[in-house]
Design a protein around this motif. Structure first.
Motif, PDB file in Angstrom:
ATOM      1  N   ALA A 162       0.718  -1.136   0.075  1.00 48.16           N
ATOM      2  CA  ALA A 162      -0.013  -0.004  -0.045  1.00 48.16           C
ATOM      3  C   ALA A 162       0.748   1.276   0.006  1.00 48.16           C
ATOM      4  N   LEU A 163       2.077   1.130   0.490  1.00 48.23           N
ATOM      5  CA  LEU A 163       2.828   2.508   0.670  1.00 48.23           C
ATOM      6  C   LEU A 163       3.964   2.517  -0.436  1.00 48.23           C
ATOM      7  N   GLY A 164       3.807   1.700  -1.494  1.00 49.54           N
ATOM      8  CA  GLY A 164       4.806   1.594  -2.278  1.00 49.54           C
ATOM      9  C   GLY A 164       5.985   1.158  -1.975  1.00 49.54           C
ATOM     10  N   THR A 165       6.340   0.396  -0.904  1.00 50.93           N
ATOM     11  CA  THR A 165       7.587  -0.186  -0.683  1.00 50.93           C
ATOM     12  C   THR A 165       8.230  -1.285  -1.651  1.00 50.93           C
ATOM     13  N   PRO A 166       9.406  -1.042  -2.077  1.00 52.48           N
ATOM     14  CA  PRO A 166       9.701  -2.128  -3.119  1.00 52.48           C
ATOM     15  C   PRO A 166       9.923  -3.356  -2.630  1.00 52.48           C
ATOM     16  N   PHE A 167       9.639  -4.239  -3.535  1.00 51.06           N
ATOM     17  CA  PHE A 167       9.477  -5.839  -3.047  1.00 51.06           C
ATOM     18  C   PHE A 167       8.494  -6.135  -1.942  1.00 51.06           C
ATOM     19  N   PRO A 168       7.273  -5.753  -2.023  1.00 53.28           N
ATOM     20  CA  PRO A 168       6.459  -6.131  -0.634  1.00 53.28           C
ATOM     21  C   PRO A 168       6.272  -7.503  -0.390  1.00 53.28           C
ATOM     22  N   VAL A 169       6.409  -8.338  -1.684  1.00 58.36           N
ATOM     23  CA  VAL A 169       6.079  -9.774  -1.119  1.00 58.36           C
ATOM     24  C   VAL A 169       7.356 -10.362  -0.443  1.00 58.36           C
ATOM     25  N   VAL A 170       8.725  -9.630  -0.864  1.00 58.84           N
ATOM     26  CA  VAL A 170       9.835 -10.213  -0.100  1.00 58.84           C
ATOM     27  C   VAL A 170       9.664  -9.597   1.278  1.00 58.84           C
ATOM     28  N   MET A 171       9.499  -8.352   1.537  1.00 64.33           N
ATOM     29  CA  MET A 171       9.457  -7.535   2.489  1.00 64.33           C
ATOM     30  C   MET A 171       8.410  -8.390   3.747  1.00 64.33           C
ATOM     31  N   GLY A 172       7.304  -9.016   3.186  1.00 61.46           N
ATOM     32  CA  GLY A 172       6.277  -9.857   3.947  1.00 61.46           C
ATOM     33  C   GLY A 172       6.732 -10.957   4.452  1.00 61.46           C
ATOM     34  N   VAL A 173       7.662 -11.563   3.518  1.00 64.74           N
ATOM     35  CA  VAL A 173       8.191 -12.903   3.719  1.00 64.74           C
ATOM     36  C   VAL A 173       9.038 -12.852   4.748  1.00 64.74           C
ATOM     37  N   ILE A 174      10.112 -11.852   4.856  1.00 64.69           N
ATOM     38  CA  ILE A 174      11.154 -11.530   5.824  1.00 64.69           C
ATOM     39  C   ILE A 174      10.608 -11.285   6.967  1.00 64.69           C
ATOM     40  N   ALA A 175       9.574 -10.193   7.146  1.00 63.11           N
ATOM     41  CA  ALA A 175       9.009 -10.063   8.345  1.00 63.11           C
ATOM     42  C   ALA A 175       8.290 -11.352   9.026  1.00 63.11           C
ATOM     43  N   GLY A 176       7.708 -12.237   8.155  1.00 68.36           N
ATOM     44  CA  GLY A 176       7.107 -13.624   9.023  1.00 68.36           C
ATOM     45  C   GLY A 176       8.288 -14.326   9.447  1.00 68.36           C
ATOM     46  N   LEU A 177       9.191 -14.502   8.629  1.00 67.18           N
ATOM     47  CA  LEU A 177      10.390 -15.539   8.946  1.00 67.18           C
ATOM     48  C   LEU A 177      11.006 -14.888  10.173  1.00 67.18           C
ATOM     49  N   LEU A 178      11.367 -13.488  10.461  1.00 63.76           N
ATOM     50  CA  LEU A 178      12.153 -12.920  11.434  1.00 63.76           C
ATOM     51  C   LEU A 178      11.075 -13.104  12.688  1.00 63.76           C
ATOM     52  N   ASP A 179       9.764 -12.812  12.385  1.00 73.42           N
ATOM     53  CA  ASP A 179       8.814 -12.791  13.691  1.00 73.42           C
ATOM     54  C   ASP A 179       8.970 -14.084  14.387  1.00 73.42           C
ATOM     55  N   LEU A 180       9.256 -15.266  13.711  1.00 70.54           N
ATOM     56  CA  LEU A 180       9.378 -16.637  14.648  1.00 70.54           C
ATOM     57  C   LEU A 180      10.553 -16.363  15.649  1.00 70.54           C
ATOM     58  N   ILE A 181      11.319 -15.408  15.497  1.00 64.44           N
ATOM     59  CA  ILE A 181      12.560 -15.536  16.500  1.00 64.44           C
ATOM     60  C   ILE A 181      11.715 -14.527  17.495  1.00 64.44           C
ATOM     61  N   PRO A 182      11.853 -15.162  18.608  1.00 63.07           N
ATOM     62  CA  PRO A 182      11.365 -13.962  19.944  1.00 63.07           C
ATOM     63  C   PRO A 182      11.841 -13.012  20.301  1.00 63.07           C
TER      64      PRO A 182
END
Length: 375
Positions: A239-259
């Motif tokens: 929505a905000l026009g960030t480059p590679f939003p899919v990659v950003m979402g995947v990175i966020a989901g994977l990193l969120d697994l780390i407490p």
């Protein structure tokens, strides 16, 4: 059998030479410990595979029980259907999702220098950053090398995944090992239980059920929360026009697994990437990150995880550091369930002593209370 050296006569100063005595038992014990350590190092990969398979069996145990209740299947059939379904889902995801994502990740790595250029060439961003630090120049000077290093690492990883027969063999071994452990888990628990007296049997039963609940609920809950996090951050980036939003979402989901630290790191990455669109979108992304972290900490985690992993923040950080150093990212992800299991075992083993100490404190406090009431 032991041979102790006779103490030497003391010197005139009163200090005799120090004599060390070794028994045969001590020598054998040290030799056995050294041998076990050497054997563990030699078979470390096999031990890690067994440990991860046991961990996966604990995670999936409640799901198997639910399938048995709902479908009236036997344990073997339910476990086989579950493992084969998850394996098929993983294979489909690898072909449908992972392969396109690999290309997207490669494009993202190649575009990193341009992203930094866009941030640096943005007048508002540059003036704001220059007024606070010299970070843009430092980043710009090193970003090309960083991108090349990431690209090389990614390329090497993809090459291993594509051509590594040993990796495929390890995955197949882990899958079947997990399946057999899931099928035989009640039998293994019962075998240990048969060696215990009634009191120890009750304690063992409580511990196993609590550990299975803690491990399963924590991991499945973390996965669910990470999916929510990745989806929200990915949609916000789009929505905000960030480059590679899919990659950003995947990175966020994977990193969120780390407490504790994973969500913060992913939030920083998203805010920095959104700086390519200007200060205002970056501030909006920062607000989204901060609000979501509060929602996750005070709403999602208590609701989804409950008290399954009632571990203090200090031990969470400590366990992430220790198991992350031992097992890498996987260790950091499974650190909290492990430390929660250790906490359960410790609580059960010390329950009687804590009860006795509480009674002693009550007896010790009784005269003081009686004297106070008399006054």
């Amino acid at each position: 059998m032991s041979q102790a050296l006779m103490p030497a006569p003391e010197s005139p100063s009163g200090r005799g030479p120090v004599r060390v005595s070794f028994t045969v038992r001590t020598v054998l014990l040290v030799t056995a410990i050294v041998g076990l350590v050497a054997a563990f190092v030699y078979i470390k990969e096999a031990v890690m595979t067994l440990f991860l398979a046991l961990f996966a069996a604990f995670v999936l145990e409640p799901v198997v029980r639910l399938m048995m209740r709902k479908t009236h299947l036997g344990r073997g059939a339910a476990a086989t259907i579950l493992v084969l379904s998850l394996t098929a889902l993983a294979v489909v995801a690898a072909f449908v999702v992972v392969a396109p994502l690999a290309d997207t990740f490669r494009d993202f790595v190649n575009a990193l220098p341009q992203i930094v250029d866009d941030i640096s060439n943005n007048t508002k961003v540059t003036s704001w950053l220059n007024s606070h630090s010299a970070a843009p120049e430092t980043v710009q000077a090193n970003i090309k090398q960083i991108a090349e290093d990431i690209g090389n690492a990614l390329g090497g990883l993809l090459g291993i995944i594509v051509s590594g027969f040993s990796l495929v063999l390890s995955l197949v071994t882990a899958i079947f090992l997990t399946l057999f452990l899931m099928i035989d888990l009640p039998r293994l628990v019962g075998a240990v239980d048969s060696l215990l007296d009634p009191r120890g049997s009750d304690r063992w039963g409580r511990m196993t059920e609590q550990i299975i609940t803690a491990v399963s609920r924590t991991m499945l809950g973390n996965i669910a929360i990470s999916i929510i996090c990745g989806t929200l951050y990915g949609l916000s980036a789009w929505a905000l026009g960030t480059p590679f939003p899919v990659v950003m979402g995947v990175i966020a989901g994977l990193l969120d697994l780390i407490p504790m630290v994973g969500a913060t790191i992913s939030g920083v990455i998203l805010v920095l990437a959104t700086l390519t669109q200007g200060i205002t979108p970056a501030v909006i992304m920062l607000i989204i990150v901060l609000v979501y972290q509060q929602v996750e900490n005070y709403l999602l985690q208590p609701t989804i995880l409950g008290k399954a992993a009632d571990v203090s923040g200090f031990f969470v950080i400590f366990s992430v550091m220790v198991f992350g150093a031992l097992l890498g990212v996987i260790g950091a992800i499974i650190a909290v369930p492990i430390i929660a299991s250790i906490q359960i075992v410790t609580r059960e083993l010390t329950a009687e002593r804590r009860s006795r100490m509480a009674e002693l404190r009550e007896v010790a406090d009784a005269p003081t209370v009686a004297a106070t009431e008399t006054l």
